[in-house]
Write a protein that holds these residues in place. Structure first.
Motif, short mmCIF file in Angstrom:
data_model
loop_
_atom_site.label_atom_id
_atom_site.label_comp_id
_atom_site.label_asym_id
_atom_site.label_seq_id
_atom_site.Cartn_x
_atom_site.Cartn_y
_atom_site.Cartn_z
N PRO A 110 27.90 11.54 47.37
CA PRO A 110 28.60 10.28 47.61
C PRO A 110 29.29 9.68 46.38
O PRO A 110 30.22 8.90 46.52
N VAL A 111 28.86 10.05 45.18
CA VAL A 111 29.52 9.53 43.98
C VAL A 111 30.12 10.64 43.12
O VAL A 111 30.53 10.41 41.99
N ASP A 112 30.20 11.85 43.67
CA ASP A 112 30.85 12.95 42.97
C ASP A 112 32.35 12.69 42.87
O ASP A 112 32.90 11.84 43.59
N GLN A 113 33.01 13.42 42.00
CA GLN A 113 34.44 13.25 41.78
C GLN A 113 35.15 14.59 41.88
O GLN A 113 34.59 15.63 41.55
N LEU A 114 36.40 14.53 42.32
CA LEU A 114 37.32 15.66 42.26
C LEU A 114 38.39 15.27 41.25
O LEU A 114 38.97 14.18 41.34
N THR A 115 38.64 16.13 40.28
CA THR A 115 39.63 15.84 39.25
C THR A 115 40.60 17.00 39.14
O THR A 115 40.18 18.16 39.10
N ILE A 116 41.88 16.67 39.07
CA ILE A 116 42.91 17.67 38.80
C ILE A 116 43.39 17.42 37.38
O ILE A 116 43.86 16.34 37.05
N VAL A 117 43.22 18.43 36.52
CA VAL A 117 43.64 18.34 35.12
C VAL A 117 44.90 19.19 34.99
O VAL A 117 44.87 20.39 35.26
N VAL A 118 46.01 18.57 34.58
CA VAL A 118 47.29 19.26 34.51
C VAL A 118 47.85 19.19 33.10
O VAL A 118 47.91 18.11 32.50
N ALA A 119 48.28 20.34 32.58
CA ALA A 119 48.85 20.40 31.23
C ALA A 119 50.27 19.88 31.19
O ALA A 119 50.64 19.11 30.31
N GLU A 120 51.10 20.31 32.13
CA GLU A 120 52.52 19.98 32.13
C GLU A 120 52.81 18.93 33.19
O GLU A 120 52.51 19.12 34.37
N ARG A 121 53.40 17.84 32.77
CA ARG A 121 53.78 16.79 33.71
C ARG A 121 55.01 17.25 34.51
O ARG A 121 56.00 17.69 33.94
N THR A 122 54.89 17.18 35.84
CA THR A 122 55.98 17.56 36.73
C THR A 122 56.15 16.47 37.78
O THR A 122 55.32 15.57 37.89
N ALA A 123 57.20 16.59 38.56
CA ALA A 123 57.41 15.63 39.66
C ALA A 123 56.23 15.68 40.63
O ALA A 123 55.78 14.65 41.13
N ALA A 124 55.71 16.88 40.87
CA ALA A 124 54.57 17.02 41.79
C ALA A 124 53.31 16.37 41.22
O ALA A 124 52.60 15.67 41.94
#
Length: 147
Positions: free
Chosen positions: A95-109
Motif C-alpha cells: 500500500p505504500v510502495d512506489q513505482l519510479t521511472i528514472v530517465v537519463a534523457e529528457r524527451t517529449a514523452a
C-alpha cells in the motif's frame, strides 16, 4: 543520443549501474533518518516485474525503479515499461510502495509522463484529471490506456 543496438544496450547498463551506485551510497548514510527514508537494501536485476532496481526501506516499503535512457511514445520499450508497471501493481505491491521511472534523457514523452503524474497526484477524480490535461499529455495517456 546513443545509437541503437549494442552501444545503446551498454549505455543503458552503464546508466542503470550508475543509478544503482547512487542508491548503494545511500546505504552508507549514518545520519538519523526516519524509517521511511532509511534505505536498507538495494537489488539490481531483481526477480520482480519492475526489475531494474528495487530499493527497500527500514519501514518495509519498496521503490521499484525502471531505469531508461529515454522514453519514446509507442515503441517496444514504451510498451514493455507500462506492461511491467501494471504487472507490478497487480502482484507484490504494498500500500505504500512506489513505482519510479528514472530517465537519463529528457524527451517529449518523459515530460508528458511527468506532467501526467503531477496532475494525477492532485486530481480529485478521473474527470478532474482528464479535464486538466493539455494537448501534450493526451497522446501519452491514450497510449498508456491501450497498453
Amino acid at each position: 543520443m546513443t545509437e541503437s543496438g549494442g552501444a545503446a544496450t551498454q549505455a543503458g547498463i552503464f546508466y542503470q549501474n550508475t543509478i544503482a551506485a547512487l542508491a548503494l551510497a545511500d546505504l552508507l548514510d549514518l545520519g538519523r533518518l526516519s524509517a521511511r527514508e532509511r534505505l536498507i537494501e538495494v537489488r539490481v536485476e531483481a526477480t520482480e516485474h519492475v526489475d531494474d532496481i528495487v530499493l527497500r526501506f527500514a519501514d518495509g516499503h519498496q521503490d521499484f525503479q525502471s531505469v531508461k535512457l529515454s522514453l519514446r511514445l509507442q515503441n517496444r520499450v514504451w510498451n514493455a515499461l507500462w506492461q511491467s508497471l501494471h504487472a507490478q501493481l497487480q502482484c507484490g505491491f504494498g500500500p505504500v510502495d512506489q513505482l519510479t521511472i528514472v530517465v537519463a534523457e529528457r524527451t517529449a514523452a518523459s515530460d508528458a509522463v511527468a506532467q501526467l503524474c503531477e496532475r494525477a497526484a492532485t486530481a480529485v477524480d478521473w474527470a478532474g484529471f482528464v479535464g486538466r490535461l493539455a494537448d501534450a499529455q493526451s497522446p501519452a495517456l491514450a497510449s498508456i490506456e491501450k497498453i
